[in-house]
Design a protein around this motif. Structure first.
Motif, short mmCIF file in Angstrom:
data_model
loop_
_atom_site.label_atom_id
_atom_site.label_comp_id
_atom_site.label_asym_id
_atom_site.label_seq_id
_atom_site.Cartn_x
_atom_site.Cartn_y
_atom_site.Cartn_z
N THR A 1 41.36 41.96 28.39
CA THR A 1 41.09 41.88 29.81
C THR A 1 39.60 41.94 30.10
N ASN B 1 35.73 40.57 30.50
CA ASN B 1 35.15 39.34 31.02
C ASN B 1 34.26 38.69 29.97
N GLN C 1 40.39 34.17 36.28
CA GLN C 1 40.25 35.32 37.18
C GLN C 1 39.30 35.00 38.32
N PRO D 1 42.15 35.79 42.01
CA PRO D 1 42.35 37.19 41.61
C PRO D 1 43.77 37.69 41.89
#
Length: 186
Positions: free
Chosen positions: A4, A6, A142, A146
């Motif tokens: 998860t 970035n 993402q 979102p």
């Protein structure tokens, strides 16, 4: 394992202005990503899908399908989960379109890395070269929506152990730990 985090641009020494492409000495345009700063407003989750047509409503054009009678309850898309094996030429585009439509959850499986040679046929960007396809996809998706929940798995599913994990995520990876609604092999 689940990822998860970035993705970060692989070339951090470029000046990221978000302006028009910078001209190189050779006279060719060079694309540069817009920088992200803490001052920029993050996209907020949309609590209720609205059919109101406004520039800031990401679902208004999709909800038009409901108004036209093509779909009875478009909002139900948020209750579905899709597992995609292969985030390449087809899988990356499928993941992008499902994300834009507001699918409830996407589970992404791939073992490969993004290469510059992929740029002509995938939705990845040059600064993502070297990242795993699932990590690069997560970062991009993402940013698009979102509202979607994501799970990513950077693995080859053909080994016995990894195949067992794939089967487990099919059975329990959906929303509310249910079976996923659709499995796509791309």
């Amino acid at each position: 394992s689940t990822s998860t985090r970035n993705a970060k641009p692989s070339n951090g020494n470029q000046k990221n202005t978000g302006e028009k492409p910078e001209k190189r000495k050779t006279g060719t345009a060079h694309w540069q990503p817009k920088s992200t700063t803490s001052k920029e407003k993050e996209k907020e989750k949309t609590e209720v899908m609205s059919a109101e047509v406004r520039d800031d409503n990401p679902y208004s054009r999709l909800m038009a399908l409901k108004r036209m009678g093509v779909v009875e309850e478009y909002e139900k898309i948020r209750s579905f989960s899709v597992l995609i094996v292969g985030i390449g030429g087809v899988g990356s585009v499928v993941a992008e379109m499902l994300t834009r439509c507001g699918i409830g959850k996407l589970l992404l499986f791939d073992y490969d890395k993004v290469e510059l040679a992929n740029m002509n046929r995938l939705f990845f960007r040059p600064e993502q070269s070297g990242l795993s396809k699932v990590e690069a996809a997560l970062h991009t998706l993402q940013g698009i929506n979102p509202d979607v929940e994501f799970e990513t798995y950077n693995m080859n599913i053909t080994s016995a152990e990894n195949y067992d994990l794939l089967l487990e995520r099919i059975e329990n990876g959906g929303l509310e730990k249910q079976r996923v609604d659709l499995v796509l092999s791309c």
